[in-house]
Structures are given as structure tokens and as C-alpha cells.
Design an enzyme around this catalytic site. Sequence first.
Site, mmCIF file in Angstrom:
data_model
loop_
_atom_site.group_PDB
_atom_site.id
_atom_site.type_symbol
_atom_site.label_atom_id
_atom_site.label_comp_id
_atom_site.label_asym_id
_atom_site.label_seq_id
_atom_site.Cartn_x
_atom_site.Cartn_y
_atom_site.Cartn_z
ATOM 1 N N GLY A 10 0.817 -1.210 0.000
ATOM 2 C CA GLY A 10 0.000 0.000 0.000
ATOM 3 C C GLY A 10 0.856 1.267 0.000
ATOM 4 N N ASN A 35 -6.285 -3.272 -1.616
ATOM 5 C CA ASN A 35 -6.231 -1.849 -1.983
ATOM 6 C C ASN A 35 -4.830 -1.490 -2.483
ATOM 7 N N ASP A 58 -3.859 -12.712 3.545
ATOM 8 C CA ASP A 58 -4.745 -11.877 4.349
ATOM 9 C C ASP A 58 -4.341 -12.035 5.815
ATOM 10 N N LYS A 84 -9.197 1.804 5.405
ATOM 11 C CA LYS A 84 -8.957 3.140 5.978
ATOM 12 C C LYS A 84 -9.931 4.229 5.533
ATOM 13 N N SER A 124 -3.525 6.396 14.179
ATOM 14 C CA SER A 124 -3.915 7.596 13.434
ATOM 15 C C SER A 124 -4.301 8.710 14.398
ATOM 16 N N ALA A 125 -4.133 9.929 13.935
ATOM 17 C CA ALA A 125 -4.584 11.087 14.722
ATOM 18 C C ALA A 125 -6.091 11.057 14.915
ATOM 19 N N TYR A 148 -14.118 3.430 11.579
ATOM 20 C CA TYR A 148 -12.693 3.315 11.257
ATOM 21 C C TYR A 148 -11.847 3.745 12.463
ATOM 22 N N LYS A 152 -9.104 1.691 15.216
ATOM 23 C CA LYS A 152 -7.750 2.093 15.645
ATOM 24 C C LYS A 152 -7.674 2.130 17.169
ATOM 25 N N TYR A 176 -0.284 8.683 12.993
ATOM 26 C CA TYR A 176 0.032 9.546 11.852
ATOM 27 C C TYR A 176 -0.966 10.688 11.775
ATOM 28 N N ARG A 291 -17.998 18.813 5.288
ATOM 29 C CA ARG A 291 -18.165 17.361 5.181
ATOM 30 C C ARG A 291 -18.508 16.837 6.577
ATOM 31 N N ASP A 294 -16.088 16.132 9.831
ATOM 32 C CA ASP A 294 -14.804 16.844 9.771
ATOM 33 C C ASP A 294 -14.632 17.772 10.973
HETATM 34 P P1 NAD Z 1 -3.319 1.566 1.899
HETATM 35 O O1 NAD Z 1 -4.729 1.157 1.696
HETATM 36 O O2 NAD Z 1 -2.580 2.121 0.745
HETATM 37 O O3 NAD Z 1 -2.473 0.355 2.516
HETATM 38 C C1 NAD Z 1 -3.059 -0.650 3.306
HETATM 39 C C2 NAD Z 1 -2.647 -1.976 2.705
HETATM 40 O O4 NAD Z 1 -3.169 -3.025 3.505
HETATM 41 C C3 NAD Z 1 -3.164 -2.173 1.280
HETATM 42 O O5 NAD Z 1 -2.069 -2.533 0.465
HETATM 43 C C4 NAD Z 1 -4.183 -3.316 1.390
HETATM 44 O O6 NAD Z 1 -4.206 -4.116 0.232
HETATM 45 C C5 NAD Z 1 -3.654 -4.043 2.629
HETATM 46 N N1 NAD Z 1 -4.683 -4.779 3.396
HETATM 47 C C6 NAD Z 1 -5.879 -4.320 3.822
HETATM 48 N N2 NAD Z 1 -6.517 -5.289 4.517
HETATM 49 C C7 NAD Z 1 -5.700 -6.368 4.520
HETATM 50 C C8 NAD Z 1 -5.795 -7.681 5.057
HETATM 51 N N3 NAD Z 1 -6.891 -8.091 5.721
HETATM 52 N N4 NAD Z 1 -4.770 -8.524 4.896
HETATM 53 C C9 NAD Z 1 -3.659 -8.150 4.204
HETATM 54 N N5 NAD Z 1 -3.520 -6.935 3.654
HETATM 55 C C10 NAD Z 1 -4.525 -6.054 3.815
HETATM 56 O O7 NAD Z 1 -3.324 2.612 3.116
HETATM 57 P P2 NAD Z 1 -2.153 3.515 3.688
HETATM 58 O O8 NAD Z 1 -2.543 4.941 3.480
HETATM 59 O O9 NAD Z 1 -0.838 3.046 3.227
HETATM 60 O O10 NAD Z 1 -2.344 3.220 5.238
HETATM 61 C C11 NAD Z 1 -1.570 2.242 5.922
HETATM 62 C C12 NAD Z 1 -2.027 2.202 7.371
HETATM 63 O O11 NAD Z 1 -1.888 3.500 7.945
HETATM 64 C C13 NAD Z 1 -3.486 1.807 7.537
HETATM 65 O O12 NAD Z 1 -3.604 0.975 8.676
HETATM 66 C C14 NAD Z 1 -4.171 3.142 7.785
HETATM 67 O O13 NAD Z 1 -5.339 2.991 8.554
HETATM 68 C C15 NAD Z 1 -3.101 3.904 8.549
HETATM 69 N N6 NAD Z 1 -3.244 5.363 8.431
HETATM 70 C C16 NAD Z 1 -3.315 5.935 7.190
HETATM 71 C C17 NAD Z 1 -3.496 7.326 7.096
HETATM 72 C C18 NAD Z 1 -3.624 7.972 5.747
HETATM 73 O O14 NAD Z 1 -4.152 9.097 5.684
HETATM 74 N N7 NAD Z 1 -3.124 7.389 4.662
HETATM 75 C C19 NAD Z 1 -3.589 8.119 8.255
HETATM 76 C C20 NAD Z 1 -3.471 7.490 9.490
HETATM 77 C C21 NAD Z 1 -3.306 6.108 9.576
HETATM 78 N N1 UFG Z 2 -11.043 18.449 1.928
HETATM 79 C C1 UFG Z 2 -11.692 19.254 1.003
HETATM 80 N N2 UFG Z 2 -12.030 18.705 -0.184
HETATM 81 C C2 UFG Z 2 -11.766 17.396 -0.521
HETATM 82 C C3 UFG Z 2 -11.110 16.590 0.442
HETATM 83 C C4 UFG Z 2 -10.767 17.143 1.660
HETATM 84 O O1 UFG Z 2 -11.939 20.424 1.261
HETATM 85 O O2 UFG Z 2 -12.135 16.973 -1.623
HETATM 86 C C5 UFG Z 2 -10.621 19.045 3.216
HETATM 87 C C6 UFG Z 2 -11.255 18.383 4.428
HETATM 88 O O3 UFG Z 2 -12.504 18.975 4.716
HETATM 89 C C7 UFG Z 2 -10.178 18.649 5.500
HETATM 90 C C8 UFG Z 2 -8.863 18.618 4.708
HETATM 91 O O4 UFG Z 2 -9.234 18.856 3.339
HETATM 92 O O5 UFG Z 2 -10.337 19.949 6.022
HETATM 93 C C9 UFG Z 2 -8.127 17.280 4.797
HETATM 94 O O6 UFG Z 2 -9.027 16.243 4.435
HETATM 95 P P1 UFG Z 2 -8.514 14.745 4.153
HETATM 96 O O7 UFG Z 2 -9.709 13.960 3.738
HETATM 97 O O8 UFG Z 2 -7.348 14.765 3.254
HETATM 98 O O9 UFG Z 2 -7.977 14.289 5.580
HETATM 99 P P2 UFG Z 2 -8.713 14.163 6.983
HETATM 100 O O10 UFG Z 2 -7.948 14.995 7.945
HETATM 101 O O11 UFG Z 2 -10.149 14.397 6.874
HETATM 102 O O12 UFG Z 2 -8.552 12.620 7.291
HETATM 103 C C10 UFG Z 2 -7.276 11.959 7.259
HETATM 104 C C11 UFG Z 2 -7.483 10.495 6.928
HETATM 105 C C12 UFG Z 2 -8.246 9.813 8.022
HETATM 106 C C13 UFG Z 2 -7.552 10.019 9.322
HETATM 107 C C14 UFG Z 2 -7.325 11.484 9.580
HETATM 108 C C15 UFG Z 2 -6.508 11.718 10.815
HETATM 109 O O13 UFG Z 2 -8.207 10.364 5.720
HETATM 110 O O14 UFG Z 2 -8.298 8.447 7.769
HETATM 111 O O15 UFG Z 2 -6.631 12.080 8.477
HETATM 112 O O16 UFG Z 2 -5.295 11.041 10.696
HETATM 113 F F1 UFG Z 2 -8.310 9.514 10.297
#
Ligand code: NAD
Ligand code: UFG
Length: 341
Positions: A10, A35, A58, A84, A124-125, A148, A152, A176, A291, A294
Amino acid sequence: MTVLVTGGAGYIGSHTTLLLLENGYDVVVYDNLSNASRESIRQVEKLAKRPVAFVKGDIRDKATLAATFEKYSIEAVIHFAGLKAVGESVESPLSYYENNVCGTVALCETMASYGCKSMVFSSSATVYGDPQELPITEKAPLQATNPYGRTKLMIEEILRDVWYSDKEWKVMLLRYFNPVGAHESGDIGEDPDGIPNNLMPYIAQTAIGKRAFLSIFGNDYDTRDGTGVRDYIHVMDLAHGHLKALEKLSEIEEVTAVNLGTGKGYSVLEVVAAFEKASGRRIPYKFAPRRQGDIAACYADVSFAKRFLEWEAERDIDAMCTDMWRWQSKHPDGYQHKEET
Ligand code: NAD
Ligand code: UFG
């Protein structure tokens, strides 16, 4: 040292895998590709000039997990695998609890039976909910506002209980903030399926012409310019934080949560301006209603990460946008080969 990286195909997992390989770790990527694309790992191998062991599996499948632990001498796990998407989790909560929570339980059980008790977990935050105070420290009250986020929080609690029952476990919870950007090569990056939920990929797709305009969700928040403020962190800085966490893991005496952010908040309009500068493209936008779910503003207190991990994010918002744009313009359709093997 061999590290199992669940979810390693991912977005964040692939960047972290690359950095691990470049720093001499052996990596086994374990991903069900729900994903992700196998292509991300091929690109990582190319960049690292080293092969990566890959298991299509998995985390809920204990037989495949056990076979993986049998085959490789895994000493630590970085656990990224999970679903996520906040909105999807509201519509389909059981699949989130099943995948994220049950999957983590199966993973921990397998780890314990193979004597591997070291884990860095992707939290996650979102576990801070709507924060009462900014910047957010690790001691802030925890609260989830959607399924979600609750997965966490539950996993954090489960991992604390596991440690409480057996103090040999070493667990770090990395919370994060908003990961964005891509590797500076532009050959690995975030490849969202369909219409992106998150701001930065949506902006990038607008810049390249795949989306007509950006909807900015709310311009009446109590922030500098009325739009939402977040702590965006470059994915390579985040990856580096995982390396530091691995190095420190053996020293910790209890389950330890660490914020990974920059400590700086940027509004949606500020991100749009930075992306326009980095790409030389105009990003058309329209204001839209807030949204649901938010919050106005969210940014980290990063002093504990600095002190404890001896880590600090180095890349600024301009670098985040420049690297994101390089990935988007080199690979406008993301990873081309989405085959499942
Ligand atoms: P991502 O979806 O790109 O990566 C997650 C990966 O996990 C994918 O490759 C998916 O195929 C794999 N996966 C999902 N379920 C699985 C399962 N049951 N078995 C094996 N593989 C599985 O997401 P990412 O952005 O790289 O996020 C990685 C982690 O960080 C996640 O746990 C997410 O919740 C956490 N996180 C992400 C963000 C963000 O904004 N990207 C913020 C905070 C926390
Ligand atoms: N936003 C827009 N337009 C869009 C998308 C987002 O205005 O099309 C705004 C949102 O309202 C927010 C900011 O951009 O103010 C950031 O939005 P994101 O969706 O990029 O991020 P979030 O902070 O809402 O959420 C992310 C991850 C969540 C995680 C959270 C805290 O998607 O999974 O950060 O770590 F939980």
C-alpha cells in the site's frame, strides 16, 4: 533483521519498505492486494535494487500467516494492513471490525506462537477525535467518531492488553497525522481507487485534468481563512519515523504512542496555493458545505517524537506538493498493472 510488513504494497507500506531495504533490513511484504497493486512492490525493488519477498495473504488467514512465519525468521512486524476509508466504515462497520480488529488479533496470535513480540502499529490522529487543545499531545483524551477510528482505538487497547499479559511484547503505536506526497523518484506514490476521498490526491487529479474542480468542504471554520487545517506530513518522513521506531523498539518498557506529524497546520486554501506553485497549474475550486464528521483543525505536538525517537520531519509543504506532482504527472493513471498476483 527480517521485518514482516503487513500492508506493505500500500501507500505508506511501500515507501517504508523501500527505506527498510535501503537501510539493510530484509523485508517480507504481506498484503492481500485489496487496496494495492503488485506493481508498487516491483517499483520498490527497482528503486532499492534488491528483491523483496512478497506473500499474497490476508492477515485474517492464520494458515498463510503461520506458513510465512515458518518460512522466514521474522523478528519484528510493521503492521500497516487495514481498511482506511472513513465513509465506507460508516456504511460497512462490520467489515472494518472484521478486517482491522479481527485481522490484528489473528496476527498477534500468530506472532506470539512464533515468539515474535515486536510490533510497530499504524495508528492515526483520528484517535484524538475533535481535539480540545492544539497542538495535540499523546496524552490528549482519546475518542473515536466513526467505525474506522474505533478500530484504531480498539487495536491500541488490544495491544495494551497483550503487553499487560506478557511484558516481553514491545509495541509502538505511531499516530500519523495527514500523510501526503510521494517518493522523490516519482515512481511510487498513492494510487487511490476511484474518486479520492483525501485532499492531496484530489488536488493532484484536478491539476492533471482528471477532475474538473476541487470542492472545498467548508469555509466557515474558526481557522485563519475559514477552511480546515491539518498537519500534512511527507510520506518519506513518515517512513523514516518507522525506521526510528524499529530502532527504539527494544528499549521501550510499555506500549508507547508517538505522534508523527510536522507540528504545523496548513489550511485547504494554503495547500491549494502550494500545489499551484509546485505544479505550475491552476487548481479550480468551489466552496461546498462542510463534510460530515470533519473537524476544524488538527496538528501534532511533535516534541515527544523528537525527544524519544530522535526523529523530526524534514520536508516542507512545497516538497510534499512537488513530489506529489512528480508522481501524478509521471503516472497519471497510477500503477498500470493492477493484476492480482
Ligand atoms: P493503503 O490502503 O494504501 O495500505 C493498506 C494496505 O493493507 C493495502 O495494500 C491493502 O491491500 C492491505 N490490506 C488491507 N486489509 C488487509 C488484510 N486483511 N490482509 C492483508 N492486507 C490487507 O493505506 P495507507 O494509506 O498506506 O495506510 C496504511 C495504514 O496507515 C493503515 O492501517 C491506515 O489505517 C493507517 N493510516 C493511514 C493514514 C492515511 O491518511 N493514509 C492516516 C493514518 C493512519
Ligand atoms: N477536503 C476538502 N475537499 C476534498 C477533500 C478534503 O476540502 O475533496 C478538506 C477536508 O474537509 C479537511 C482537509 O481537506 O479539512 C483534509 O481532508 P482529508 O480527507 O485529506 O484528511 P482528513 O484529515 O479528513 O482525514 C485523514 C485520513 C483519516 C484520518 C485522519 C486523521 O483520511 O483516515 O486524516 O489522521 F483519520
